[in-house]
Design a protein around this motif. Structure first.
Motif, PDB file in Angstrom:
ATOM      1  N   ASN A  58       0.851  -1.184   0.000  1.00  0.00           N
ATOM      2  CA  ASN A  58       0.000   0.000   0.000  1.00  0.00           C
ATOM      3  C   ASN A  58       0.888   1.235   0.000  1.00  0.00           C
ATOM      4  N   LYS A  59       0.994   1.903  -1.138  1.00  0.00           N
ATOM      5  CA  LYS A  59       1.881   3.064  -1.259  1.00  0.00           C
ATOM      6  C   LYS A  59       1.288   4.325  -0.642  1.00  0.00           C
ATOM      7  N   SER A  60       0.059   4.258  -0.140  1.00  0.00           N
ATOM      8  CA  SER A  60      -0.498   5.446   0.498  1.00  0.00           C
ATOM      9  C   SER A  60       0.079   5.636   1.898  1.00  0.00           C
ATOM     10  N   ASN A  61       0.659   4.585   2.469  1.00  0.00           N
ATOM     11  CA  ASN A  61       1.260   4.669   3.795  1.00  0.00           C
ATOM     12  C   ASN A  61       2.778   4.603   3.658  1.00  0.00           C
ATOM     13  N   HIS A  97      15.563   5.765  -0.495  1.00  0.00           N
ATOM     14  CA  HIS A  97      15.384   5.735  -1.956  1.00  0.00           C
ATOM     15  C   HIS A  97      16.068   6.914  -2.654  1.00  0.00           C
ATOM     16  N   PHE A  98      15.869   8.130  -2.133  1.00  0.00           N
ATOM     17  CA  PHE A  98      16.415   9.317  -2.792  1.00  0.00           C
ATOM     18  C   PHE A  98      17.797   9.701  -2.286  1.00  0.00           C
ATOM     19  N   GLY A  99      18.128   9.289  -1.098  1.00  0.00           N
ATOM     20  CA  GLY A  99      19.416   9.638  -0.500  1.00  0.00           C
ATOM     21  C   GLY A  99      19.304  10.903   0.326  1.00  0.00           C
ATOM     22  N   ILE A 148       6.749  12.626  -5.468  1.00  0.00           N
ATOM     23  CA  ILE A 148       7.565  12.349  -6.650  1.00  0.00           C
ATOM     24  C   ILE A 148       7.800  10.847  -6.781  1.00  0.00           C
ATOM     25  N   ASP A 149       8.035  10.180  -5.660  1.00  0.00           N
ATOM     26  CA  ASP A 149       8.226   8.728  -5.682  1.00  0.00           C
ATOM     27  C   ASP A 149       6.971   8.038  -6.200  1.00  0.00           C
ATOM     28  N   ARG A 150       5.805   8.441  -5.701  1.00  0.00           N
ATOM     29  CA  ARG A 150       4.534   7.871  -6.174  1.00  0.00           C
ATOM     30  C   ARG A 150       4.357   8.107  -7.670  1.00  0.00           C
ATOM     31  N   LEU A 151       4.646   9.329  -8.090  1.00  0.00           N
ATOM     32  CA  LEU A 151       4.507   9.698  -9.497  1.00  0.00           C
ATOM     33  C   LEU A 151       5.409   8.846 -10.390  1.00  0.00           C
ATOM     34  N   LYS A 152       6.655   8.709  -9.986  1.00  0.00           N
ATOM     35  CA  LYS A 152       7.611   7.922 -10.766  1.00  0.00           C
ATOM     36  C   LYS A 152       7.208   6.442 -10.812  1.00  0.00           C
ATOM     37  N   ASN A 153       6.733   5.923  -9.688  1.00  0.00           N
ATOM     38  CA  ASN A 153       6.291   4.523  -9.661  1.00  0.00           C
ATOM     39  C   ASN A 153       5.048   4.312 -10.511  1.00  0.00           C
ATOM     40  N   PHE A 154       4.098   5.227 -10.429  1.00  0.00           N
ATOM     41  CA  PHE A 154       2.848   5.099 -11.181  1.00  0.00           C
ATOM     42  C   PHE A 154       3.102   5.142 -12.687  1.00  0.00           C
ATOM     43  N   HIS A 155       3.964   6.069 -13.117  1.00  0.00           N
ATOM     44  CA  HIS A 155       4.220   6.248 -14.550  1.00  0.00           C
ATOM     45  C   HIS A 155       5.419   5.439 -15.049  1.00  0.00           C
ATOM     46  N   HIS A 156       6.047   4.712 -14.149  1.00  0.00           N
ATOM     47  CA  HIS A 156       7.227   3.895 -14.499  1.00  0.00           C
ATOM     48  C   HIS A 156       8.291   4.730 -15.211  1.00  0.00           C
TER      49      HIS A 156
END
Length: 184
Positions: free
Chosen positions: A4-7, A16-18, A64-72
């Motif tokens: 669940n990426k909402s949590n 992930h980003f450093g 940004i992480d959600r966006l990148k994961n959603f749009h691959h």
């Protein structure tokens, strides 16, 4: 089972980003905020809440992480960087009033005015030192005032801010194209 990426676990975002990238973003925004506050007439009435700025930065990276994961996708464009940063700065309001005895109503809108300034800096890009022509000043000022109004009183989303930025850039391209067409 899908996670669940909402949590989000913020430690996961930092991993992930450093930490360096996140701290760089934090310090860049802190610098913009300090310059804005120092230039304002309210510099003795406000301060930066570093907790709220930190939360805005973390929220930005989570989005940004959600966006990148959603749009691959691996990278996002600068328009998204600024739209999502502006959104979270507007939402978290890191500029806090410390002396509320001032009579000017503009004091209450320091965060919205900062976000408008931040977006205009992005739109001006490398042309920050350019002075707006007197003939164009009224339209430019009206755009900035409308942007401030929208940031104060309208429902703002990162996607809406993206559209504003993209529209402005498209308008500049259109204006240049008109100029090029007249020279031919």
């Amino acid at each position: 089972m899908a996670m669940n990426k909402s949590n989000y676990d913020y430690e996961e975002i930092i991993e992930h980003f450093g930490k360096e990238k996140i701290m760089s973003r934090f310090h860049s925004l802190e610098e913009y905020l300090n310059i804005f506050i120092e230039r304002s007439e309210f510099k003795n009435h406000v301060m930066i809440s570093y907790n709220l700025l930190n939360q805005a930065v973390i929220d930005y990276f989570a989005d940004i992480d959600r966006l990148k994961n959603f749009h691959h996708i691996e990278r996002i464009n600068f328009i998204k960087v600024h739209a999502y940063s502006a959104y979270w700065l507007l939402r978290r309001k890191p500029i806090q009033i410390v002396d509320d005895n001032h009579e000017d109503a503009e004091l209450a809108f320091m965060n919205e005015n900062f976000v408008a300034s931040y977006l205009m800096q992005f739109l001006r890009g490398e042309n920050r030192g350019v002075v707006i022509k007197k003939a164009d000043r009224l339209e430019y000022d009206e755009f900035v005032e409308n942007l401030k109004y929208v940031l104060r009183y309208r429902m703002v989303t990162p996607q809406m801010l993206e559209t504003v930025l993209e529209s402005y850039i498209a308008g500049r391209i259109f204006e240049r194209s008109i100029g090029i067409g007249e020279e031919v």
